[in-house]
Motif scaffolding. Structure first.
Motif, PDB file in Angstrom:
ATOM      1  N   MET A  26     -87.593  78.992 -43.309  1.00  0.00           N
ATOM      2  CA  MET A  26     -87.731  81.245 -44.062  1.00  0.00           C
ATOM      3  C   MET A  26     -87.095  80.012 -45.649  1.00  0.00           C
ATOM      4  O   MET A  26     -86.243  79.368 -45.729  1.00  0.00           O
ATOM      5  CB  MET A  26     -86.269  81.415 -43.358  1.00  0.00           C
ATOM      6  N   ASP A  27     -88.040  80.592 -46.637  1.00  0.00           N
ATOM      7  CA  ASP A  27     -87.781  80.479 -47.258  1.00  0.00           C
ATOM      8  C   ASP A  27     -87.856  81.613 -48.036  1.00  0.00           C
ATOM      9  O   ASP A  27     -88.285  82.784 -47.674  1.00  0.00           O
ATOM     10  CB  ASP A  27     -88.832  79.712 -48.728  1.00  0.00           C
ATOM     11  N   GLY A  28     -87.593  82.314 -49.268  1.00  0.00           N
ATOM     12  CA  GLY A  28     -87.279  82.647 -49.970  1.00  0.00           C
ATOM     13  C   GLY A  28     -85.934  83.297 -51.170  1.00  0.00           C
ATOM     14  O   GLY A  28     -85.506  82.124 -52.011  1.00  0.00           O
ATOM     15  N   ARG A  29     -85.535  84.547 -51.734  1.00  0.00           N
ATOM     16  CA  ARG A  29     -84.698  84.653 -53.007  1.00  0.00           C
ATOM     17  C   ARG A  29     -83.900  85.888 -52.264  1.00  0.00           C
ATOM     18  O   ARG A  29     -84.065  87.259 -51.305  1.00  0.00           O
ATOM     19  CB  ARG A  29     -85.367  84.833 -53.965  1.00  0.00           C
ATOM     20  N   VAL A  30     -82.743  85.731 -52.493  1.00  0.00           N
ATOM     21  CA  VAL A  30     -81.679  87.227 -52.722  1.00  0.00           C
ATOM     22  C   VAL A  30     -81.320  87.729 -53.638  1.00  0.00           C
ATOM     23  O   VAL A  30     -81.273  87.071 -54.622  1.00  0.00           O
ATOM     24  CB  VAL A  30     -80.199  86.535 -51.417  1.00  0.00           C
ATOM     25  N   ALA A  31     -81.169  88.804 -53.422  1.00  0.00           N
ATOM     26  CA  ALA A  31     -80.997  90.029 -54.952  1.00  0.00           C
ATOM     27  C   ALA A  31     -79.639  90.948 -54.211  1.00  0.00           C
ATOM     28  O   ALA A  31     -80.147  91.580 -53.372  1.00  0.00           O
ATOM     29  CB  ALA A  31     -81.514  90.542 -55.636  1.00  0.00           C
ATOM     30  N   PHE A  32     -78.154  91.090 -55.063  1.00  0.00           N
ATOM     31  CA  PHE A  32     -77.433  91.755 -54.980  1.00  0.00           C
ATOM     32  C   PHE A  32     -77.417  92.809 -55.663  1.00  0.00           C
ATOM     33  O   PHE A  32     -77.301  92.494 -57.279  1.00  0.00           O
ATOM     34  CB  PHE A  32     -76.400  91.046 -54.556  1.00  0.00           C
ATOM     35  N   GLY A  33     -76.901  94.486 -55.599  1.00  0.00           N
ATOM     36  CA  GLY A  33     -76.863  94.883 -55.943  1.00  0.00           C
ATOM     37  C   GLY A  33     -77.891  95.437 -57.160  1.00  0.00           C
ATOM     38  O   GLY A  33     -78.923  94.923 -57.039  1.00  0.00           O
ATOM     39  N   THR A  34     -77.466  95.395 -58.259  1.00  0.00           N
ATOM     40  CA  THR A  34     -78.104  96.159 -59.792  1.00  0.00           C
ATOM     41  C   THR A  34     -78.574  94.357 -60.374  1.00  0.00           C
ATOM     42  O   THR A  34     -79.484  94.674 -61.593  1.00  0.00           O
ATOM     43  CB  THR A  34     -77.649  96.720 -60.474  1.00  0.00           C
ATOM     44  N   GLU A  35     -78.097  93.490 -59.537  1.00  0.00           N
ATOM     45  CA  GLU A  35     -78.172  92.164 -60.953  1.00  0.00           C
ATOM     46  C   GLU A  35     -79.827  91.969 -60.759  1.00  0.00           C
ATOM     47  O   GLU A  35     -80.104  92.146 -59.557  1.00  0.00           O
ATOM     48  CB  GLU A  35     -77.426  91.053 -59.929  1.00  0.00           C
ATOM     49  N   SER A  36     -80.434  91.476 -61.830  1.00  0.00           N
ATOM     50  CA  SER A  36     -81.481  90.901 -61.837  1.00  0.00           C
ATOM     51  C   SER A  36     -81.999  89.553 -61.703  1.00  0.00           C
ATOM     52  O   SER A  36     -82.492  88.479 -61.186  1.00  0.00           O
ATOM     53  CB  SER A  36     -82.163  91.259 -63.032  1.00  0.00           C
ATOM     54  N   MET A  37     -80.787  88.745 -60.622  1.00  0.00           N
ATOM     55  CA  MET A  37     -80.799  87.234 -60.923  1.00  0.00           C
ATOM     56  C   MET A  37     -81.010  87.391 -59.304  1.00  0.00           C
ATOM     57  O   MET A  37     -80.733  88.034 -58.265  1.00  0.00           O
ATOM     58  CB  MET A  37     -79.001  86.624 -61.170  1.00  0.00           C
ATOM     59  N   LEU A  38     -82.082  86.184 -59.277  1.00  0.00           N
ATOM     60  CA  LEU A  38     -82.159  86.221 -57.284  1.00  0.00           C
ATOM     61  C   LEU A  38     -81.562  84.746 -57.680  1.00  0.00           C
ATOM     62  O   LEU A  38     -81.312  83.854 -58.002  1.00  0.00           O
ATOM     63  CB  LEU A  38     -83.936  86.059 -57.635  1.00  0.00           C
TER      64      LEU A  38
END
Length: 202
Positions: free
Chosen positions: A48-60
């Motif tokens: 599994m690859d990919g990205r995670v974003a938390f809350g309203t933060e734009s950072m992945l």
């Protein structure tokens, strides 16, 4: 027409959970307060690859050590200077489980995929040029491709070139490929994605 831009590598979709897990998942995580969380997942076999974003933060945040064993998915990511461990159970249309952040355990629940990525349904192998064959030029051309709502590809530009005429041959081949379009909440959408075209001398 709205265009959604997500970059990924198109691969062969394997049996099992693969077609269900690749895409964008959204949900919530219950730390000291409930906040939103989203995953951009790409599956290739058990990896599994990919990205995670938390809350309203734009950072992945990049997924690390992502693995799927039967219906159990585990991965980690770094957030605010520390590692977060995810342990999720795959259920039909849902990912639920727990995260461990510096010893704090929190419940997480996601649904989806609310957005799925384009999938190659039929590919035509690229042709070699005589110059590339003579120079024994092998490698991978990476293209930025827009796949429309009908699954028709349109190569936008070359992201990684090989030269000796192979870039043009890669474009010619991909323009003939058939794709399943991306979907957002069940409706086909236009999406840009990256496609790898391999050149190997046999």
């Amino acid at each position: 027409m709205r265009t959604v831009v997500l970059l990924l590598v198109i691969g062969v979709i394997t049996a099992g959970f693969a077609a269900d897990l690749s895409g964008k998942w959204v949900g919530s995580i219950a730390w000291n307060r409930t906040r939103s969380v989203s995953l951009l997942l790409y599956q290739k076999g058990q990896r599994m690859d990919g990205r995670v974003a938390f809350g309203t933060e734009s950072m992945l945040f990049a997924i690390q050590n992502g693995e799927l064993r039967e219906n159990q998915m585990t991965f980690s990511t770094n957030y605010a200077g520390g590692p977060i461990q995810f342990r999720l159970t795959v259920r039909r249309g849902k990912l639920d489980g727990y995260v461990d952040y510096d010893g704090q355990i929190a419940k997480v629940l996601l649904s989806g995929p609310v957005v799925t990525f384009p999938v190659v349904l039929q590919r035509v192998p690229p042709a070699y040029t005589e110059e590339a064959r003579r120079l024994e030029n092998e490698g991978t051309v990476v293209l930025l491709v827009q796949v429309d709502q009908t699954g028709k590809p349109n190569v936008k530009r070359v992201l990684r070139a090989l030269g000796n005429g192979l870039d043009e041959k890669a474009i010619e081949a991909v323009q003939t490929w058939r794709f399943r379009p991306a979907y957002e909440r069940g409706k086909p959408i236009t999406m840009e994605t990256t496609v790898e075209v391999e050149f190997r001398l046999r």
